[in-house]
Design an enzyme around this catalytic site. Structure first.
Site, PDB file in Angstrom:
ATOM      1  N   LYS A   3       0.845  -1.197   0.000  1.00  0.00           N
ATOM      2  CA  LYS A   3       0.000   0.000   0.000  1.00  0.00           C
ATOM      3  C   LYS A   3       0.886   1.255   0.000  1.00  0.00           C
ATOM      4  O   LYS A   3       2.103   1.168   0.218  1.00  0.00           O
ATOM      5  CB  LYS A   3      -0.926  -0.066   1.218  1.00  0.00           C
ATOM      6  CG  LYS A   3      -1.914  -1.244   1.157  1.00  0.00           C
ATOM      7  CD  LYS A   3      -2.759  -1.341   2.422  1.00  0.00           C
ATOM      8  CE  LYS A   3      -3.777  -2.466   2.327  1.00  0.00           C
ATOM      9  NZ  LYS A   3      -4.594  -2.581   3.576  1.00  0.00           N
TER      10      LYS A   3
ATOM     11  N   TYR B 290     -12.176  -3.476  -2.926  1.00  0.00           N
ATOM     12  CA  TYR B 290     -12.693  -3.490  -1.553  1.00  0.00           C
ATOM     13  C   TYR B 290     -14.220  -3.461  -1.515  1.00  0.00           C
ATOM     14  O   TYR B 290     -14.804  -2.900  -0.594  1.00  0.00           O
ATOM     15  CB  TYR B 290     -12.112  -2.309  -0.773  1.00  0.00           C
ATOM     16  CG  TYR B 290     -10.635  -2.472  -0.459  1.00  0.00           C
ATOM     17  CD1 TYR B 290     -10.197  -3.462   0.427  1.00  0.00           C
ATOM     18  CD2 TYR B 290      -9.679  -1.650  -1.033  1.00  0.00           C
ATOM     19  CE1 TYR B 290      -8.857  -3.628   0.720  1.00  0.00           C
ATOM     20  CE2 TYR B 290      -8.320  -1.803  -0.748  1.00  0.00           C
ATOM     21  CZ  TYR B 290      -7.924  -2.797   0.134  1.00  0.00           C
ATOM     22  OH  TYR B 290      -6.590  -2.952   0.421  1.00  0.00           O
TER      23      TYR B 290
ATOM     24  N   ASN C 184      -1.745  -0.171   7.375  1.00  0.00           N
ATOM     25  CA  ASN C 184      -1.215  -1.512   7.657  1.00  0.00           C
ATOM     26  C   ASN C 184      -0.362  -2.104   6.525  1.00  0.00           C
ATOM     27  O   ASN C 184      -0.184  -3.314   6.431  1.00  0.00           O
ATOM     28  CB  ASN C 184      -2.329  -2.464   8.102  1.00  0.00           C
ATOM     29  CG  ASN C 184      -3.380  -2.679   7.035  1.00  0.00           C
ATOM     30  OD1 ASN C 184      -3.300  -2.102   5.951  1.00  0.00           O
ATOM     31  ND2 ASN C 184      -4.354  -3.513   7.335  1.00  0.00           N
TER      32      ASN C 184
ATOM     33  N   HIS D 109      -1.555  -5.581   1.467  1.00  0.00           N
ATOM     34  CA  HIS D 109      -2.778  -6.350   1.228  1.00  0.00           C
ATOM     35  C   HIS D 109      -2.397  -7.725   0.676  1.00  0.00           C
ATOM     36  O   HIS D 109      -1.441  -7.835  -0.101  1.00  0.00           O
ATOM     37  CB  HIS D 109      -3.657  -5.638   0.186  1.00  0.00           C
ATOM     38  CG  HIS D 109      -4.757  -6.509  -0.346  1.00  0.00           C
ATOM     39  ND1 HIS D 109      -5.988  -6.605   0.255  1.00  0.00           N
ATOM     40  CD2 HIS D 109      -4.791  -7.355  -1.419  1.00  0.00           C
ATOM     41  CE1 HIS D 109      -6.739  -7.471  -0.421  1.00  0.00           C
ATOM     42  NE2 HIS D 109      -6.034  -7.942  -1.444  1.00  0.00           N
TER      43      HIS D 109
ATOM     44  N   GLU E 176      -9.305 -10.670  -7.656  1.00  0.00           N
ATOM     45  CA  GLU E 176      -8.427  -9.499  -7.524  1.00  0.00           C
ATOM     46  C   GLU E 176      -7.349  -9.470  -8.614  1.00  0.00           C
ATOM     47  O   GLU E 176      -7.025  -8.402  -9.135  1.00  0.00           O
ATOM     48  CB  GLU E 176      -7.804  -9.493  -6.122  1.00  0.00           C
ATOM     49  CG  GLU E 176      -8.861  -9.249  -5.048  1.00  0.00           C
ATOM     50  CD  GLU E 176      -8.350  -9.444  -3.619  1.00  0.00           C
ATOM     51  OE1 GLU E 176      -7.158  -9.755  -3.428  1.00  0.00           O
ATOM     52  OE2 GLU E 176      -9.170  -9.291  -2.696  1.00  0.00           O
TER      53      GLU E 176
HETATM   54  P1  IDP Z   1      -7.430  -7.394   5.476  1.00  0.00           P
HETATM   55  O1  IDP Z   1      -6.668  -6.344   4.662  1.00  0.00           O
HETATM   56  O2  IDP Z   1      -6.557  -7.971   6.563  1.00  0.00           O
HETATM   57  O3  IDP Z   1      -8.071  -8.447   4.611  1.00  0.00           O
HETATM   58  P2  IDP Z   1     -10.082  -6.268   5.851  1.00  0.00           P
HETATM   59  O4  IDP Z   1     -10.941  -6.457   7.041  1.00  0.00           O
HETATM   60  O5  IDP Z   1     -10.479  -6.947   4.582  1.00  0.00           O
HETATM   61  O6  IDP Z   1      -8.585  -6.616   6.264  1.00  0.00           O
HETATM   62  O7  IDP Z   1     -10.018  -4.693   5.590  1.00  0.00           O
HETATM   63  C1  IDP Z   1      -9.440  -4.195   4.406  1.00  0.00           C
HETATM   64  C2  IDP Z   1      -8.587  -3.009   4.758  1.00  0.00           C
HETATM   65  O8  IDP Z   1      -9.402  -1.953   5.250  1.00  0.00           O
HETATM   66  C3  IDP Z   1      -7.563  -3.251   5.890  1.00  0.00           C
HETATM   67  O9  IDP Z   1      -6.373  -3.865   5.424  1.00  0.00           O
HETATM   68  C4  IDP Z   1      -7.322  -1.841   6.367  1.00  0.00           C
HETATM   69  O10 IDP Z   1      -6.453  -1.131   5.485  1.00  0.00           O
HETATM   70  C5  IDP Z   1      -8.711  -1.238   6.259  1.00  0.00           C
HETATM   71  N1  IDP Z   1      -9.465  -1.371   7.509  1.00  0.00           N
HETATM   72  C6  IDP Z   1     -10.101  -2.464   7.978  1.00  0.00           C
HETATM   73  N2  IDP Z   1     -10.709  -2.209   9.160  1.00  0.00           N
HETATM   74  C7  IDP Z   1     -10.450  -0.918   9.427  1.00  0.00           C
HETATM   75  C8  IDP Z   1     -10.801  -0.064  10.512  1.00  0.00           C
HETATM   76  O11 IDP Z   1     -11.484  -0.452  11.476  1.00  0.00           O
HETATM   77  N3  IDP Z   1     -10.350   1.225  10.447  1.00  0.00           N
HETATM   78  C9  IDP Z   1      -9.604   1.699   9.406  1.00  0.00           C
HETATM   79  N4  IDP Z   1      -9.259   0.913   8.352  1.00  0.00           N
HETATM   80  C10 IDP Z   1      -9.666  -0.376   8.377  1.00  0.00           C
HETATM   81 MG    MG Z   2      -9.733  -8.408   3.359  1.00  0.00          MG
END
Ligand code: IDP
Ligand code: MG
Length: 150
Positions: A9, A49, A112, A115, A126
């Site tokens: 990212k 997403y 984070n 992805h 994807e």
């Molecule tokens: P993942 O990337 O581990 O699969 P997902 O739940 O699919 O996690 O969420 C996609 C992305 O959305 C996360 O990697 C993060 O960047 C963002 N995200 C998820 N939950 C939150 C949140 O509670 N606050 C802010 N960003 C979030």
């Molecule tokens: Mg996810």
């Protein structure tokens, strides 16, 4: 062979983590079969997403992902989807185990770093969003015969 879509990212790119991340996947024995930088257009972010469209964090997620170039990759290997998810660690970097990419490099859930597809079905979906068939390459890594127990 199995494939997964993995993406550094914008925060990971801006922090100079692309090389470290690529090295980890290469050293694991996985094969890089596609890669490029891209400023993702809104349509691709929304597609990528789409399960999160109605979530409260979606607007900030979109701003985050569109905040700079991403480094998009396809990795190939036996069971690569599950392996890549383990290597990136939990979504919240504060809960991600040390040794994982998010555990080693991140703090906030909204920054984070990386992805990776969460299932083989997501991976196929994807990869098709981001790469044409002729952008995914086929070649032999010379260590394949020692990485795998045939
Ligand atoms: P993942 O990337 O581990 O699969 P997902 O739940 O699919 O996690 O969420 C996609 C992305 O959305 C996360 O990697 C993060 O960047 C963002 N995200 C998820 N939950 C939150 C949140 O509670 N606050 C802010 N960003 C979030
Ligand atoms: Mg996810």
């Amino acid at each position: 062979m199995d494939r997964s879509f993995v993406m550094v990212k914008p925060d990971g790119v801006q922090r100079g983590l692309v090389g470290n991340i690529v090295s980890r996947f290469e050293a694991k024995g996985l094969k890089l079969v596609a890669a490029r930088f891209e400023n993702l257009p809104e349509t691709c972010v929304t597609e990528q997403y789409k399960e999160h469209l109605s979530k409260p964090f979606f607007p900030s997620l979109k701003t985050y992902i569109m905040g700079g170039p991403c480094f998009l990759m396809v990795w190939e290997g036996r069971n690569v989807v599950a392996i890549a998810r383990k290597m990136i660690g939990s979504t919240n970097p504060q809960e991600a185990a040390p040794g994982t990419i998010r555990g080693d490099f991140g703090i906030d859930i909204g920054r984070n770093v990386i992805h990776a597809s969460d299932s083989p079905e997501s991976a196929a979906r994807e990869i098709a969003i981001h790469f044409k068939n002729n952008e995914v390459f086929s070649y032999t890594r010379i260590d394949e015969s020692v990485v795998y127990e045939y």
